[in-house]
Design a protein around this motif. Sequence first.
Motif: not given
Lengths: 354, 354
Positions: B296-325
Amino acid sequence: MRGRAFRGAAVFVGAGGEPRPDRRRPGTSEMTENTAGRLAGADLHRPGFYDRLKINRNWLGFWFMLPAALILMLFLAYPLGKGFWLSFTDAKIGREGAWIGIENYEWLGLPWWDDADNVFWLSVFNTLLYTVVASILKFVIGLYLALLLNENLPFKALIRSIVLIPFVVPTVLSAIAFWWIFDSQFSIISWSLRHLGLLDHNINFLGDPNNARMSLIFANVWRGVPFIAITLLAGLQTVSPSLYEAATLDGANRWQNFRYVTFPILTPIIAVVMTFSVLLTFTDFQLVWAMTRGGPVNSTHLMATLSYQRAILAGNLGEGAAIAISMVPFLLVAIMISWFGLQRRKWQQGGQDD
Amino acid sequence: MASVGIRDVRKAFGSTQVIHGVNIDINDGEFVILVGPSGCGKSTLLRMIAGLENISGGDIRIGDRVVNDVPPKERDIAMVFQNYALYPHMTVADNMAFSMKLRGAPKSEIEARVNKAAGILGLEKLLDRYPRQLSGGQRQRVAMGRAIVRDPQVFLFDEPLSNLDAKLRVQMRTEIKELHQRLKTTTVYVTHDQIEAMTMADKIVVMHDGIVEQMGAPLELYDRPANLFVAGFIGSPAMNFIRGKVRAGAPASVVTDAGGAFPLAIAPQGSDGRPVVYGMRPEHIHLDPNGLPAEVVVVEPTGSETQVVVRVAGSELVCVFRERITAGPGETIRISPDPKLVHVFDAETGKRLG
């Protein structure tokens, strides 16, 4: 910080002798000021009279205004007042005048009086003719030039600077040039027309009353057009191009674009520039004096040149002053008209532009 | 109402070609949005439909008529400008009536149409106001009113919402859509905002560097972007891209240089070992206990969903989860993209595979 604001307010309140809640000093919140107001009586030293002159906002404003006010008083208000006073005296050059009431004005008379000063009334007529005809021509040509320069022309910047040249040349210099152009023997216009075979004699530009008037108006227009053209051009450039596009889509042709979009939006600037133009034309002196000195047979005397001739050349300061002061009502009317013209139109009020 | 046909249309300003042969068919009553980054030629294309720009090649048809050489006012279109282009010196009513006045329509008809348009847009109380006295949203509505009054074959909108604040933009978006559902007039709408395009359009045309990248219904573009550009442009937050090579087999995957393996439902035919770009939308990445480890690099909760920036195998990915992280930066979570919803593009051409 709080302490400083407090002190500043206290000094200020002390200066006024009573709290003035409507005056805000930067960095002083309303609350500290009120607190200061309550404490003011028990407080610190009261500034002396000279300190107050340095601290009080109104006095400060007065000091900043003073230099400009003095210059205006000295060079505008005093001469005007002096001229006004002179017009009620029989002052001559080298002789202190005595108060003679409105006698100078009685000598000028009214146009329908038998013993009215015909030369004076001729100069009034000339001035009005000169102002009206030249202003209209300047406006029409200036507007046309502005519209032309607003188009995408090749060498736009160069053409714009060329247009300004007549405005930049000193009046007397251009007057002398025109004097030669309109010379009865050496006029280049007569010469050209003769060599083209269109004429067999020289035109008497400045020797014939009506020719002289037209020549002067021509020279005045030549000088005055650039100012109007450039000012209107500046106004035109503030009109958003999308307005023209919207009007084009709405079905407006070029004329309708001008009539319903450009012109109404330009009216405030037209009012300003034409006020200036009318006032400057009405009080014109240099051009006429350099080219004709009011001749032939007074046919190009303007009120300004006649006043100069009577007051300075003939030495009758009182009489000349009366003529000069006679210009004031005309100018006031012009200013009133423009004052109403300059009122912000309803559509200019409120809100911001974007 | 009419259809609009754009056939191999080109546009060049001098020697710079900005539109390189565009084909778009717009059906009668359709709401089409041209979307793309600035400089992609979308506004130019709209202005060509309006007749404000010449057409350098190809032709544009409105209804059955090729309009290449038809002047704007005869094309029977109405346009809403980005800065509204309201005539500042006319009241709201006069602004709306202007086109009909130019056409010389009878007063009663003008009044009826203006009142009707004002009723549709809720402008009845503002008819006597001047544009300066209106808020941004009201001006926007007046600009639309001016278009509605004309009852044109086609509405053209040039980034009409970009001068409004975010909240008003959302509101006007709904209003414009409702208006279209009510009037059913063919509409061409230009914007750089893909959310506007997604929410309002019947059909989106994605433009880039003067060509059409893809054309289709909003969800079609979202589900099956034809190339990398469209994939990256449509959707917010933007799609994640990872470079890798296809490894066929069961299960198929895309393997990055750093060794990460991203799942594929089926490898596109004959693509084993081919270098590709693997795309996954942030909302199609799920928490999965058997998934790839992601820091996990950054966690940005918006309430209804959570946007998380993660690093996988050297690349950064943006994920949006319905769950709270609950995981914080530096911790590891396990994620996996939904293999049925991922996209694979040829690494060289950027074209969609499979």
